[in-house]
Design a protein around this motif. Structure first.
Motif, PDB file in Angstrom:
ATOM      1  N   GLY A 212       0.794  -1.214   0.000  1.00 43.10           N
ATOM      2  CA  GLY A 212       0.000   0.000   0.000  1.00 43.10           C
ATOM      3  C   GLY A 212       0.822   1.257   0.000  1.00 43.10           C
ATOM      4  O   GLY A 212       0.280   2.353  -0.195  1.00 43.10           O
ATOM      5  N   ALA A 213       2.121   1.144   0.225  1.00 40.58           N
ATOM      6  CA  ALA A 213       2.981   2.329   0.291  1.00 40.58           C
ATOM      7  C   ALA A 213       3.710   2.590  -1.021  1.00 40.58           C
ATOM      8  O   ALA A 213       4.486   3.546  -1.114  1.00 40.58           O
ATOM      9  N   LEU A 214       3.475   1.761  -2.037  1.00 38.68           N
ATOM     10  CA  LEU A 214       4.168   1.902  -3.313  1.00 38.68           C
ATOM     11  C   LEU A 214       3.196   2.284  -4.420  1.00 38.68           C
ATOM     12  O   LEU A 214       2.057   1.800  -4.430  1.00 38.68           O
ATOM     13  N   PRO A 215       3.612   3.125  -5.348  1.00 36.78           N
ATOM     14  CA  PRO A 215       2.762   3.415  -6.509  1.00 36.78           C
ATOM     15  C   PRO A 215       2.471   2.129  -7.280  1.00 36.78           C
ATOM     16  O   PRO A 215       3.315   1.226  -7.349  1.00 36.78           O
ATOM     17  N   GLY A 216       1.264   2.040  -7.813  1.00 35.07           N
ATOM     18  CA  GLY A 216       0.846   0.829  -8.503  1.00 35.07           C
ATOM     19  C   GLY A 216       1.811   0.388  -9.587  1.00 35.07           C
ATOM     20  O   GLY A 216       2.049  -0.813  -9.768  1.00 35.07           O
ATOM     21  N   GLU A 217       2.411   1.361 -10.307  1.00 32.22           N
ATOM     22  CA  GLU A 217       3.283   0.996 -11.420  1.00 32.22           C
ATOM     23  C   GLU A 217       4.645   0.474 -10.957  1.00 32.22           C
ATOM     24  O   GLU A 217       5.412  -0.072 -11.755  1.00 32.22           O
ATOM     25  N   LEU A 218       4.954   0.653  -9.657  1.00 30.04           N
ATOM     26  CA  LEU A 218       6.252   0.201  -9.158  1.00 30.04           C
ATOM     27  C   LEU A 218       6.170  -1.075  -8.332  1.00 30.04           C
ATOM     28  O   LEU A 218       7.197  -1.653  -7.984  1.00 30.04           O
ATOM     29  N   ILE A 219       4.950  -1.522  -7.992  1.00 26.25           N
ATOM     30  CA  ILE A 219       4.823  -2.688  -7.124  1.00 26.25           C
ATOM     31  C   ILE A 219       5.434  -3.929  -7.765  1.00 26.25           C
ATOM     32  O   ILE A 219       6.159  -4.684  -7.128  1.00 26.25           O
ATOM     33  N   GLU A 220       5.147  -4.135  -9.073  1.00 29.53           N
ATOM     34  CA  GLU A 220       5.687  -5.325  -9.738  1.00 29.53           C
ATOM     35  C   GLU A 220       7.204  -5.306  -9.756  1.00 29.53           C
ATOM     36  O   GLU A 220       7.854  -6.329  -9.509  1.00 29.53           O
ATOM     37  N   ALA A 221       7.780  -4.134 -10.048  1.00 29.43           N
ATOM     38  CA  ALA A 221       9.234  -4.030 -10.057  1.00 29.43           C
ATOM     39  C   ALA A 221       9.801  -4.270  -8.662  1.00 29.43           C
ATOM     40  O   ALA A 221      10.856  -4.885  -8.502  1.00 29.43           O
ATOM     41  N   GLU A 222       9.090  -3.793  -7.638  1.00 28.96           N
ATOM     42  CA  GLU A 222       9.544  -3.985  -6.260  1.00 28.96           C
ATOM     43  C   GLU A 222       9.546  -5.469  -5.891  1.00 28.96           C
ATOM     44  O   GLU A 222      10.470  -5.961  -5.245  1.00 28.96           O
ATOM     45  N   LEU A 223       8.502  -6.191  -6.313  1.00 31.69           N
ATOM     46  CA  LEU A 223       8.387  -7.597  -5.952  1.00 31.69           C
ATOM     47  C   LEU A 223       9.260  -8.502  -6.812  1.00 31.69           C
ATOM     48  O   LEU A 223       9.912  -9.419  -6.300  1.00 31.69           O
ATOM     49  N   PHE A 224       9.251  -8.271  -8.122  1.00 32.15           N
ATOM     50  CA  PHE A 224       9.873  -9.222  -9.040  1.00 32.15           C
ATOM     51  C   PHE A 224      11.173  -8.717  -9.653  1.00 32.15           C
ATOM     52  O   PHE A 224      11.849  -9.467 -10.355  1.00 32.15           O
ATOM     53  N   GLY A 225      11.519  -7.454  -9.416  1.00 31.99           N
ATOM     54  CA  GLY A 225      12.737  -6.908  -9.988  1.00 31.99           C
ATOM     55  C   GLY A 225      12.514  -6.376 -11.396  1.00 31.99           C
ATOM     56  O   GLY A 225      11.446  -6.575 -11.991  1.00 31.99           O
ATOM     57  N   ALA A 226      13.506  -5.713 -11.939  1.00 30.31           N
ATOM     58  CA  ALA A 226      13.381  -5.120 -13.278  1.00 30.31           C
ATOM     59  C   ALA A 226      14.754  -5.025 -13.927  1.00 30.31           C
ATOM     60  O   ALA A 226      15.779  -4.841 -13.248  1.00 30.31           O
ATOM     61  N   GLU A 227      14.754  -5.172 -15.233  1.00 26.33           N
ATOM     62  CA  GLU A 227      15.971  -4.987 -15.999  1.00 26.33           C
ATOM     63  C   GLU A 227      16.142  -3.502 -16.313  1.00 26.33           C
ATOM     64  O   GLU A 227      15.197  -2.709 -16.229  1.00 26.33           O
ATOM     65  N   ALA A 228      17.345  -3.118 -16.661  1.00 28.48           N
ATOM     66  CA  ALA A 228      17.612  -1.735 -17.037  1.00 28.48           C
ATOM     67  C   ALA A 228      16.738  -1.350 -18.220  1.00 28.48           C
ATOM     68  O   ALA A 228      16.609  -2.106 -19.186  1.00 28.48           O
ATOM     69  N   GLY A 229      16.099  -0.187 -18.132  1.00 34.71           N
ATOM     70  CA  GLY A 229      15.252   0.297 -19.203  1.00 34.71           C
ATOM     71  C   GLY A 229      13.849  -0.265 -19.198  1.00 34.71           C
ATOM     72  O   GLY A 229      13.055   0.030 -20.103  1.00 34.71           O
ATOM     73  N   ALA A 230      13.493  -1.091 -18.184  1.00 34.99           N
ATOM     74  CA  ALA A 230      12.159  -1.698 -18.149  1.00 34.99           C
ATOM     75  C   ALA A 230      11.075  -0.648 -17.947  1.00 34.99           C
ATOM     76  O   ALA A 230       9.932  -0.835 -18.374  1.00 34.99           O
ATOM     77  N   TYR A 231      11.414   0.448 -17.281  1.00 34.46           N
ATOM     78  CA  TYR A 231      10.467   1.550 -17.086  1.00 34.46           C
ATOM     79  C   TYR A 231      11.265   2.834 -16.925  1.00 34.46           C
ATOM     80  O   TYR A 231      12.495   2.821 -16.740  1.00 34.46           O
ATOM     81  N   THR A 232      10.592   3.936 -17.031  1.00 28.60           N
ATOM     82  CA  THR A 232      11.248   5.233 -16.948  1.00 28.60           C
ATOM     83  C   THR A 232      11.974   5.379 -15.619  1.00 28.60           C
ATOM     84  O   THR A 232      11.396   5.188 -14.549  1.00 28.60           O
ATOM     85  N   GLY A 233      13.261   5.668 -15.698  1.00 32.28           N
ATOM     86  CA  GLY A 233      14.073   5.829 -14.493  1.00 32.28           C
ATOM     87  C   GLY A 233      14.815   4.577 -14.095  1.00 32.28           C
ATOM     88  O   GLY A 233      15.636   4.631 -13.175  1.00 32.28           O
ATOM     89  N   ALA A 234      14.547   3.438 -14.761  1.00 31.28           N
ATOM     90  CA  ALA A 234      15.257   2.197 -14.441  1.00 31.28           C
ATOM     91  C   ALA A 234      16.580   2.184 -15.202  1.00 31.28           C
ATOM     92  O   ALA A 234      16.685   1.640 -16.300  1.00 31.28           O
ATOM     93  N   ASN A 235      17.607   2.799 -14.599  1.00 33.82           N
ATOM     94  CA  ASN A 235      18.897   2.935 -15.271  1.00 33.82           C
ATOM     95  C   ASN A 235      19.768   1.691 -15.161  1.00 33.82           C
ATOM     96  O   ASN A 235      20.726   1.539 -15.897  1.00 33.82           O
ATOM     97  N   ARG A 236      19.413   0.826 -14.217  1.00 31.32           N
ATOM     98  CA  ARG A 236      20.190  -0.415 -14.059  1.00 31.32           C
ATOM     99  C   ARG A 236      19.262  -1.525 -13.578  1.00 31.32           C
ATOM    100  O   ARG A 236      18.182  -1.263 -13.057  1.00 31.32           O
ATOM    101  N   ALA A 237      19.704  -2.728 -13.764  1.00 31.07           N
ATOM    102  CA  ALA A 237      18.899  -3.870 -13.324  1.00 31.07           C
ATOM    103  C   ALA A 237      18.808  -3.878 -11.800  1.00 31.07           C
ATOM    104  O   ALA A 237      19.764  -3.487 -11.106  1.00 31.07           O
TER     105      ALA A 237
END
Length: 445
Positions: A212-237
């Motif tokens: 509940g403390a994370l923006p909806g668009e960032l929850i998936e990245a918070e839980l499952f991780g993200a590669e560089a460039g997966a979303y705006t501001g994701a400069n590194r994996a």
């Protein structure tokens, strides 16, 4: 058999009271001095003490009775004490009742009034013994749990919380998802920590994430991780919480805030242990114990189409329901004393204020209130005013708040018995005495 100890220097009074009580099948024993009475309490099983307030012919102050009462209260805090005296002052009665005296009657007494009072107090004594027995049993259960399990320093005193802790310890060893439900601030994360601390993965990490403390668009990245460039501001994996929790426990607080796309991925992880980072097609494998919590009504969300039913059943294999603090009042004072931390003491009016408040913010609000009061109090004593809790609105005259006429009628109906009058008015004896004092009532003299 019910037993009353009569402490009075007048043998005639002891004999008269003993005969009167025997008419109700109440056993009595007598003592002529405070010292004899205290000694008898050590060898007799006594349910009620009736004590005089003056033991020397040249005294009328009642100080001897006050000292005796305090000695009994110190050694036997649950023992009901009824005080008898020919020298009755309202101020003395109020102070003694505030200190815990069961009731206060004047000599010469009315037989029917005294017997009714004694019967009421014996019933209260029986109830008090039962409550004390339950508290001892509850304390023994807690001590047994503390010997067998790691409770992470949890402070509690209520039966409701005892059941929650026992269930958490019971399911800890089973490698199944646990859903912890209850209002915000009630302590859901602490229960999750107890489950983890007693699980097979207790040596692994405990990772908590508040969905509940994370923006909806960032929850998936918070839980499952993200590669560089997966979303705006994701400069590194970046590594997600599932990877961080590998070999341990992942606690998902406010699971109801997880978007539907994230719910699909979470369901897959729960079933297979597999997921992909955002922006990656590489499947990763983890071994994680998942605990989740929510204050939302998930069945209602399912009906509204905002929460997946299959995920709900997957998460809710075991549900631990944590009641709000208002429904476990026996936890309030132990928690408050824990938050004070020995740096201050709680005055009686502060304890009353804590118990009288309904705590919509639960344990979190209690902690904030007590810690603020600890900083603001003077002389190391926290009083009700230091807590800054909202005062209950006074009840309308003629409703919960009795006026002078209502009190007078209740006193007449009960034959002047304070305990019965207070019970009829829905007040404590202390509250009744305060109102009697306010309205100018006098006690029998």
């Amino acid at each position: 058999m019910r037993t009353v100890l009569i402490i009075d220097d007048n043998a005639g009074v002891r004999e008269a009271l003993g005969l009167l009580l025997s008419l109700r099948d109440i056993r009595s024993c007598g003592a002529a001095t405070p010292e004899e009475g205290l000694a008898m309490l050590m060898v007799e099983r006594v349910d009620l003490v009736i004590a005089d307030m003056n033991f020397r012919a040249d005294t009328t102050s009642g100080e001897e009775g006050v000292q005796l009462f305090r000695a009994i209260r110190e050694r036997y805090p649950d023992m009901p004490v009824m005080l008898l005296t020919a020298w009755t002052h309202l101020e003395t009665a109020v102070e003694l009742v505030k200190a815990g005296a069961a009731d206060y009657l004047a000599k010469p007494w009315d037989d029917n009034k005294l017997l009714t009072t004694v019967e009421n107090l014996l019933e209260l004594s029986e109830t008090s013994r039962a409550v004390s027995r339950l508290r001892r049993e509850r304390r023994q259960r807690r001590e047994e749990l503390e010997r067998r399990y790691d409770l992470r320093g949890l402070v509690y005193g209520s039966e409701a919380m005892a059941r929650v802790v026992e269930l958490a310890c019971q399911v800890a060893r089973a490698d199944v998802p646990v859903l912890i439900t209850g209002p915000n601030g009630a302590g859901k994360e602490r229960i999750a920590q107890i489950v983890h601390a007693n699980s097979a993965v207790r040596d692994g990490p405990f990772i908590a994430v508040n969905c509940g403390a994370l923006p909806g668009e960032l929850i998936e990245a918070e839980l499952f991780g993200a590669e560089a460039g997966a979303y705006t501001g994701a400069n590194r994996a970046r590594e997600g919480r599932f990877e961080s929790a590998h070999g341990g426990t992942l606690f998902l607080d406010e699971i109801g805030n997880l978007p539907l796309s994230g719910q699909v991925k979470l369901l897959r992880v729960l079933e297979t242990g597999q997921f992909e980072r955002l922006g990656s097609s590489r499947t990763r494998q983890v071994k994680v114990r998942v605990l989740s919590a929510t204050n939302a009504e998930l069945p209602k969300m399912i009906a509204e189409g905002t929460f997946r039913q299959d995920l709900y059943y997957r998460l809710n294999l075991i549900e631990v329901l944590l009641p709000p603090l208002a429904e476990r009042s026996d936890d309030i004072i132990p928690l408050a004393e824990f938050f004070v931390g020995g740096e201050a003491a709680l005055a009686d009016d502060a304890r009353e204020a804590l118990l009288d408040y309904h705590w919509p913010g639960n344990v979190r609000e209690l902690r904030n209130a007590v810690e603020r009061a600890r900083l603001l109090c003077r002389g190391g004593v926290i009083r009700a005013a230091d807590l800054g809790l909202p005062q209950r609105r006074p009840a309308p005259r003629g409703a919960d708040e009795p006026d002078r006429e209502t009190i007078a009628a209740a006193l007449k109906a009960s034959g002047g018995n304070i305990s019965r009058t207070a019970q009829a008015l829905g007040l404590s004896r202390q509250a009744l005495y305060r109102r009697m004092e306010r309205y100018g009532f006098e006690t029998a003299g």
